[in-house]
Design an enzyme around this catalytic site. Structure first.
Site, PDB file in Angstrom:
ATOM      1  N   THR A 204       0.867  -1.197   0.000  1.00 16.18           N
ATOM      2  CA  THR A 204       0.000   0.000   0.000  1.00 16.18           C
ATOM      3  C   THR A 204       0.897   1.237   0.000  1.00 16.18           C
ATOM      4  O   THR A 204       1.972   1.221   0.594  1.00 16.18           O
ATOM      5  CB  THR A 204      -0.867  -0.017   1.283  1.00 16.18           C
ATOM      6  OG1 THR A 204      -1.775  -1.098   1.184  1.00 16.18           O
ATOM      7  CG2 THR A 204      -1.627   1.286   1.485  1.00 16.18           C
ATOM      8  N   ARG A 232     -14.854  -6.508  -0.630  1.00 13.05           N
ATOM      9  CA  ARG A 232     -14.234  -6.151   0.669  1.00 13.05           C
ATOM     10  C   ARG A 232     -13.567  -4.779   0.571  1.00 13.05           C
ATOM     11  O   ARG A 232     -12.830  -4.490  -0.360  1.00 13.05           O
ATOM     12  CB  ARG A 232     -13.218  -7.214   1.054  1.00 13.05           C
ATOM     13  CG  ARG A 232     -12.446  -6.917   2.353  1.00 13.05           C
ATOM     14  CD  ARG A 232     -11.130  -6.241   2.094  1.00 13.05           C
ATOM     15  NE  ARG A 232     -10.320  -6.095   3.313  1.00 13.05           N
ATOM     16  CZ  ARG A 232      -9.194  -5.387   3.381  1.00 13.05           C
ATOM     17  NH1 ARG A 232      -8.732  -4.768   2.304  1.00 13.05           N
ATOM     18  NH2 ARG A 232      -8.521  -5.291   4.497  1.00 13.05           N
ATOM     19  N   GLY A 234     -11.098  -2.111   2.715  1.00 12.17           N
ATOM     20  CA  GLY A 234     -10.232  -1.979   3.881  1.00 12.17           C
ATOM     21  C   GLY A 234     -10.246  -0.563   4.426  1.00 12.17           C
ATOM     22  O   GLY A 234     -11.176   0.213   4.191  1.00 12.17           O
TER      23      GLY A 234
HETATM   24  N1  ASP Z   1      -4.508  -1.443   4.594  1.00 14.21           N
HETATM   25  C1  ASP Z   1      -4.643  -2.228   3.396  1.00 14.21           C
HETATM   26  C2  ASP Z   1      -5.946  -2.960   3.435  1.00 14.21           C
HETATM   27  O1  ASP Z   1      -6.268  -3.529   4.436  1.00 14.21           O
HETATM   28  C3  ASP Z   1      -3.519  -3.175   3.175  1.00 14.21           C
HETATM   29  C4  ASP Z   1      -2.139  -2.682   3.569  1.00 14.21           C
HETATM   30  O2  ASP Z   1      -1.963  -1.513   3.831  1.00 14.21           O
HETATM   31  O3  ASP Z   1      -1.203  -3.484   3.647  1.00 14.21           O
HETATM   32  O4  ASP Z   1      -6.615  -2.989   2.438  1.00 14.21           O
END
Ligand code: ASP
Length: 337
Positions: A204, A232, A234
């Protein structure tokens, strides 16, 4: 409010207001506070990132990619551009780089597609924009920015978000544009073994900045987690979870196991602790990440306050990260650097 908290916040409000005034008046950074003239801090994801698992070539590639992103944002800030333009400019090259889990190179969903999430926030008026689950926007951060600037809303999701982005002239691509062999192999392994390891999500990207006028901004983009269920969403597109900016207080971009970051409202929690409890951005971020860890999650944040003080805080084994200001640039990847 308990008396101690009330007293504490009264003491602190004086300090917070002072920095707000600086930002609102649009003063360049005062030398008294030794604020940097401008500063940009970025991340490219957190997780188990160990030196022993990293080839020299790969480390050099990540470092070069972080430097490219930092320079893209710094070009904006050096010329007197805004913090919000700078975080956007820093995120775009990371979205375009398959090393990261953002645009091209994003992880696959369980349905072998890509669904991208992004958000951006400007601290001056607390304007914000976000998109969730877009499938065809080449640079999701541009769609988030368009939501902020060109709609009356803060967030669009799914097909409607793609339609909105296309309607305002943002570059669209086929979903296969985001494919990479590396991410497809991760998908196949996760579906086969039914276990997602931490490397199946990290990458990310995000940025926070303060500009020459004291304005703060934050931006975050992700592909989410490998083999995530279709639909989904996040933390990355959620204002207050992964992204927050408030002039005179702080700006945050987060990366990590999104479900936990949502439940702690990490970005807003950090800024609230800075504003109301007078904590440094580092202490506030550590507190929020401790809450994430208590619930069972991991990840990290980049944070900057209204004086340009910044921190990288993470409870994982590494985080791709870097900072640039008029004094120079730094990058790091591993836990101890
Ligand atoms: N925060 C992101 C998510 O859960 C993934 C990540 O930052 O590694 O979609």
């Amino acid at each position: 409010m308990p008396i101690c908290a009330l007293a504490l916040s009264m003491v602190l409000i004086a300090g917070c207001q002072a920095s707000s005034v600086i930002a609102q008046e649009g003063n360049a950074v005062s030398s008294e506070s030794e604020q940097p003239e401008w500063r940009l801090v970025i991340h490219g994801g957190a997780g188990v990132i160990l030196r022993e698992n990293m080839t020299a070539e790969r480390e050099a590639a990540y470092t070069a990619a972080l430097e490219t992103a930092l320079e893209a944002g710094a070009t904006v800030l050096r010329d007197g551009g805004s913090a919000v333009d700078a975080v956007q400019a820093a995120v775009i090259p990371m979205e375009d780089d398959p090393l990261f889990n953002a645009g091209q190179g994003a992880v696959f969903t369980a349905a072998a597609e890509h669904e991208l999430d992004a958000s951006i926030m400007s601290g001056a008026e607390r304007d914000a924009g976000a998109v969730a689950g877009v499938k065809r926007v080449k640079n999701p951060i541009l769609a988030a920015r368009a939501v902020m600037d060109q709609s009356e809303h803060v967030m669009f999701a799914g097909a409607g978000a793609d339609v909105f982005a296309e309607s305002v002239g943002i570059e669209m691509v086929d979903n296969s544009y985001f494919d990479t062999d590396r991410r497809r192999q991760s998908l196949e392994r996760v579906l086969r073994e039914r276990v997602r390891n931490d490397a199946d999500r990290h990458g990310t990207v995000g940025a926070v900045a303060i500009d020459q006028f004291g304005n703060l901004a934050a931006a975050t983009t992700t592909g989410g987690m490998t083999a995530k269920a279709a639909g989904r969403i996040g933390d990355s597109p959620l204002i207050g979870a992964a992204t927050y900016a408030q002039n005179g207080v702080c700006a945050v971009s987060a990366t990590g196991h999104g479900e936990y970051f949502i439940r702690v409202a990490v970005a807003k929690t950090i800024c609230a602790r800075v504003e109301l409890a007078g904590e440094s951005v580092g202490d506030a971020a550590q507190n929020a990440l401790d809450q994430v860890a208590e619930l069972g999650g991991d990840g990290g944040v980049v944070v900057i306050d209204g004086n340009g003080e910044y921190e990288y805080v993470f409870n994982s084994k590494g985080m791709y990260r870097g900072m640039i200001d008029p004094e120079g640039m730094e990058t790091a990847i591993f836990e101890q650097e």
